[in-house]
Design a protein around this motif. Structure first.
Motif, mmCIF file in Angstrom:
data_model
loop_
_atom_site.group_PDB
_atom_site.id
_atom_site.type_symbol
_atom_site.label_atom_id
_atom_site.label_comp_id
_atom_site.label_asym_id
_atom_site.label_seq_id
_atom_site.Cartn_x
_atom_site.Cartn_y
_atom_site.Cartn_z
ATOM 1 N N ILE A 298 -3.231 -4.022 1.722
ATOM 2 C CA ILE A 298 -2.483 -4.320 0.507
ATOM 3 C C ILE A 298 -2.807 -5.738 0.036
ATOM 4 O O ILE A 298 -2.737 -6.700 0.811
ATOM 5 C CB ILE A 298 -0.967 -4.176 0.742
ATOM 6 C CG1 ILE A 298 -0.635 -2.726 1.090
ATOM 7 C CG2 ILE A 298 -0.181 -4.618 -0.491
ATOM 8 C CD1 ILE A 298 0.818 -2.501 1.475
ATOM 9 N N THR A 299 -3.160 -5.844 -1.245
ATOM 10 C CA THR A 299 -3.472 -7.135 -1.841
ATOM 11 C C THR A 299 -3.125 -7.087 -3.326
ATOM 12 O O THR A 299 -2.333 -6.246 -3.751
ATOM 13 C CB THR A 299 -4.958 -7.497 -1.598
ATOM 14 O OG1 THR A 299 -5.183 -8.858 -1.982
ATOM 15 C CG2 THR A 299 -5.903 -6.573 -2.343
ATOM 16 N N GLY B 239 -14.898 -1.614 5.146
ATOM 17 C CA GLY B 239 -14.695 -0.181 5.289
ATOM 18 C C GLY B 239 -13.298 0.284 4.966
ATOM 19 O O GLY B 239 -12.998 1.475 5.021
ATOM 20 N N ALA B 240 -12.411 -0.663 4.598
ATOM 21 C CA ALA B 240 -11.018 -0.325 4.317
ATOM 22 C C ALA B 240 -10.814 -0.025 2.837
ATOM 23 O O ALA B 240 -11.705 -0.236 2.009
ATOM 24 C CB ALA B 240 -10.112 -1.469 4.755
ATOM 25 N N THR B 241 -9.626 0.456 2.498
ATOM 26 C CA THR B 241 -9.271 0.793 1.123
ATOM 27 C C THR B 241 -8.260 -0.208 0.591
ATOM 28 O O THR B 241 -7.170 -0.352 1.160
ATOM 29 C CB THR B 241 -8.665 2.198 1.034
ATOM 30 O OG1 THR B 241 -9.616 3.156 1.523
ATOM 31 C CG2 THR B 241 -8.287 2.546 -0.404
ATOM 32 N N PRO B 242 -8.585 -0.933 -0.487
ATOM 33 C CA PRO B 242 -7.608 -1.855 -1.065
ATOM 34 C C PRO B 242 -6.506 -1.111 -1.803
ATOM 35 O O PRO B 242 -6.772 -0.124 -2.508
ATOM 36 C CB PRO B 242 -8.446 -2.700 -2.027
ATOM 37 C CG PRO B 242 -9.646 -1.871 -2.339
ATOM 38 C CD PRO B 242 -9.886 -0.982 -1.172
ATOM 39 N N ALA C 31 7.055 -0.800 -0.671
ATOM 40 C CA ALA C 31 6.873 0.530 -1.276
ATOM 41 C C ALA C 31 5.421 0.970 -1.236
ATOM 42 O O ALA C 31 5.143 2.179 -1.336
ATOM 43 C CB ALA C 31 7.366 0.502 -2.726
ATOM 44 N N ALA C 32 4.503 0.037 -1.080
ATOM 45 C CA ALA C 32 3.071 0.373 -1.043
ATOM 46 C C ALA C 32 2.581 0.697 0.368
ATOM 47 O O ALA C 32 1.441 1.141 0.542
ATOM 48 C CB ALA C 32 2.255 -0.783 -1.624
ATOM 49 N N ILE C 33 3.418 0.485 1.369
ATOM 50 C CA ILE C 33 3.018 0.723 2.757
ATOM 51 C C ILE C 33 3.020 2.216 3.062
ATOM 52 O O ILE C 33 3.969 2.929 2.731
ATOM 53 C CB ILE C 33 3.941 -0.028 3.736
ATOM 54 C CG1 ILE C 33 3.792 -1.541 3.547
ATOM 55 C CG2 ILE C 33 3.641 0.351 5.188
ATOM 56 C CD1 ILE C 33 4.785 -2.367 4.354
ATOM 57 N N THR C 34 1.941 2.680 3.664
ATOM 58 C CA THR C 34 1.815 4.072 4.107
ATOM 59 C C THR C 34 1.437 4.067 5.587
ATOM 60 O O THR C 34 1.182 3.004 6.167
ATOM 61 C CB THR C 34 0.720 4.809 3.308
ATOM 62 O OG1 THR C 34 -0.573 4.364 3.770
ATOM 63 C CG2 THR C 34 0.833 4.564 1.810
ATOM 64 N N PRO C 35 1.375 5.242 6.213
ATOM 65 C CA PRO C 35 0.933 5.276 7.619
ATOM 66 C C PRO C 35 -0.469 4.709 7.834
ATOM 67 O O PRO C 35 -0.819 4.342 8.965
ATOM 68 C CB PRO C 35 0.982 6.770 7.957
ATOM 69 C CG PRO C 35 2.037 7.326 7.052
ATOM 70 C CD PRO C 35 1.874 6.566 5.769
ATOM 71 N N HIS D 240 6.421 -3.321 10.525
ATOM 72 C CA HIS D 240 5.483 -2.200 10.409
ATOM 73 C C HIS D 240 4.229 -2.350 11.265
ATOM 74 O O HIS D 240 3.339 -1.502 11.190
ATOM 75 C CB HIS D 240 5.089 -2.016 8.945
ATOM 76 C CG HIS D 240 6.218 -1.603 8.048
ATOM 77 N ND1 HIS D 240 6.628 -0.288 7.917
ATOM 78 C CD2 HIS D 240 7.039 -2.343 7.245
ATOM 79 C CE1 HIS D 240 7.638 -0.234 7.063
ATOM 80 N NE2 HIS D 240 7.912 -1.459 6.642
ATOM 81 N N GLY D 241 4.146 -3.410 12.038
ATOM 82 C CA GLY D 241 2.980 -3.601 12.898
ATOM 83 C C GLY D 241 1.699 -3.879 12.133
ATOM 84 O O GLY D 241 0.635 -3.353 12.476
ATOM 85 N N LEU D 242 1.783 -4.738 11.109
ATOM 86 C CA LEU D 242 0.633 -5.030 10.256
ATOM 87 C C LEU D 242 0.040 -6.394 10.595
ATOM 88 O O LEU D 242 0.729 -7.288 11.077
ATOM 89 C CB LEU D 242 1.045 -5.010 8.779
ATOM 90 C CG LEU D 242 1.800 -3.771 8.295
ATOM 91 C CD1 LEU D 242 2.210 -3.950 6.829
ATOM 92 C CD2 LEU D 242 0.960 -2.528 8.469
#
Length: 370
Positions: free
Chosen positions: A80-81, A97-100, A119-123, A150-152
């Motif tokens: 998330i950015t 390799g990640a998705t922004p 609200a933007a956090i997903t599994p 959330h362990g981020l």
């Protein structure tokens, strides 16, 4: 002579002897790659930020990319950015390799709206990349709480915030790692390109040192895991060492210019000047102002031979290169509105007083005629 938002020649004139001595020091050292200047700069840069470790790299984009990889972020992960940033922030996330995933920014300071992050956090969310934009810090406390819950991981993008502070904590000391750029325009700029990742973690630092050197550890030709060729040049490291001792003076100079702008332009109707958020100390990497007729103003200033930048005219999520992310016009309304109204005035610590006078006078003249 055209007035631009940045120029290094006045600074070079005053620092020329030291800069050339730095070059000579490296050339006479007998080692041009990953030598003592790099080692010294890394130790001094880490110490300046009060963290344990620093690994220098070849540019700020790779600092973010390798920093994410060192934190274990890769394919299948979401990061998330914001979209109101320089494209390299997002390019680096994709490169890892990640998705922004984008959240909008705040109307008053143009920084990440931390109220939108949860609200933007997903599994699939594995990291947050707050961008300390234009010279001041994102509100980090909410992000730190979310990361804990959330362990981020948190990687701070500090490319525009060398020396900035947030409630007394220096930018780069508030996450699991932080990425810096030393592109020449930066508050701490090289005479070429460069970057670094700092971290309190020895594990992250060890991963960074392996990643920047082909995936090797200490013995050449022994690859532990495929990495990159991403080393800071010895000459740039030695120059940065010298300039690091002057970083606080650079920040003070930028603040002096900012105070002059505020004094001379604070009463101009319709022109919104930068706002320093509570708890922040601003380093004014760029001096971003806002006006609904931005494009008319920039065009009118050309007759005064003044050329100004826009940071940034095209939000990343609207660029064709990121169309696959699926964002449509209107998805980040504040970011999109700002992109039509913001522009940057000249800002660097050696900005001559007569150039400041020229910009202030021309801007007041143009705005009075709108």
């Amino acid at each position: 002579m055209t007035t631009r938002v940045w120029d290094y020649l006045d600074e070079y004139g005053s620092e020329r002897e030291d800069i050339l001595d730095a070059v000579s020091t490296v050339f006479e050292s007998g080692q041009l790659v990953l030598g003592q200047s790099v080692n010294n700069f890394e130790a001094e840069f880490a110490r300046y930020h009060g963290v344990g470790h620093c690994t220098s790299v070849d540019n700020g984009t790779n600092a973010i990319k390798l920093g994410l990889e060192a934190l274990g972020i890769g394919p299948g992960d979401e990061v998330i950015t914001v979209s109101n940033t320089a494209a390299p922030t997002v390019i680096a996330i994709v490169g890892a390799g990640a998705t922004p995933v984008f959240v909008d920014v705040r109307e008053d300071d143009f920084l990440m709206d931390t109220d939108q992050v949860e609200a933007a956090i997903t599994p699939r969310t594995k990291a947050l990349v707050p961008v300390h934009l234009y010279g001041q810090c994102v509100d980090m406390a909410p992000l730190e709480r979310l990361a804990e819950r959330h362990g981020l991981k948190i990687l701070e993008d500090c490319a525009q915030a060398h020396g900035a502070r947030h409630h007394g904590r220096i930018a780069g000391s508030m996450g699991d790692a932080a990425a810096f750029s030393f592109y020449p325009t930066k508050v701490l700029g090289a005479y070429g390109d460069g970057g670094a990742v700092i971290s309190p973690s020895e594990e992250v630092n060890a991963a960074m040192r392996q990643l920047r050197y082909y995936g090797m550890e200490k013995v050449y030709y022994v690859v532990r895991s495929p990495g990159h060729n991403s080393r800071l040049d010895e000459v740039q490291a030695e120059i940065l060492r010298r300039k690091l001792t002057r970083l606080d003076a650079y920040v003070a100079g930028r603040n002096e210019v900012a105070r002059r702008y505020e004094k001379e332009l604070g009463d101009v109707d319709g022109l919104l000047l930068p706002r320093t958020s509570p708890g922040n100390t601003h380093v004014y990497y760029v001096y971003v102002v806002r006006h609904p007729r931005r494009d008319d103003i920039i065009e009118a200033l050309k007759r005064f031979d003044i050329s100004l930048n826009i940071s940034y005219p095209w939000p990343v999520h609207t660029m064709s290169g990121f169309a696959d992310l699926g964002y449509r016009e209107g998805s980040l309304p504040v970011t999109e509105r700002l992109a039509k109204e913001i522009f940057s005035l000249p800002m660097y610590p050696s900005l001559p007083t007569d150039t400041q006078d020229k910009v202030i006078g021309a801007l007041r003249d143009v705005l009075s005629g709108l």
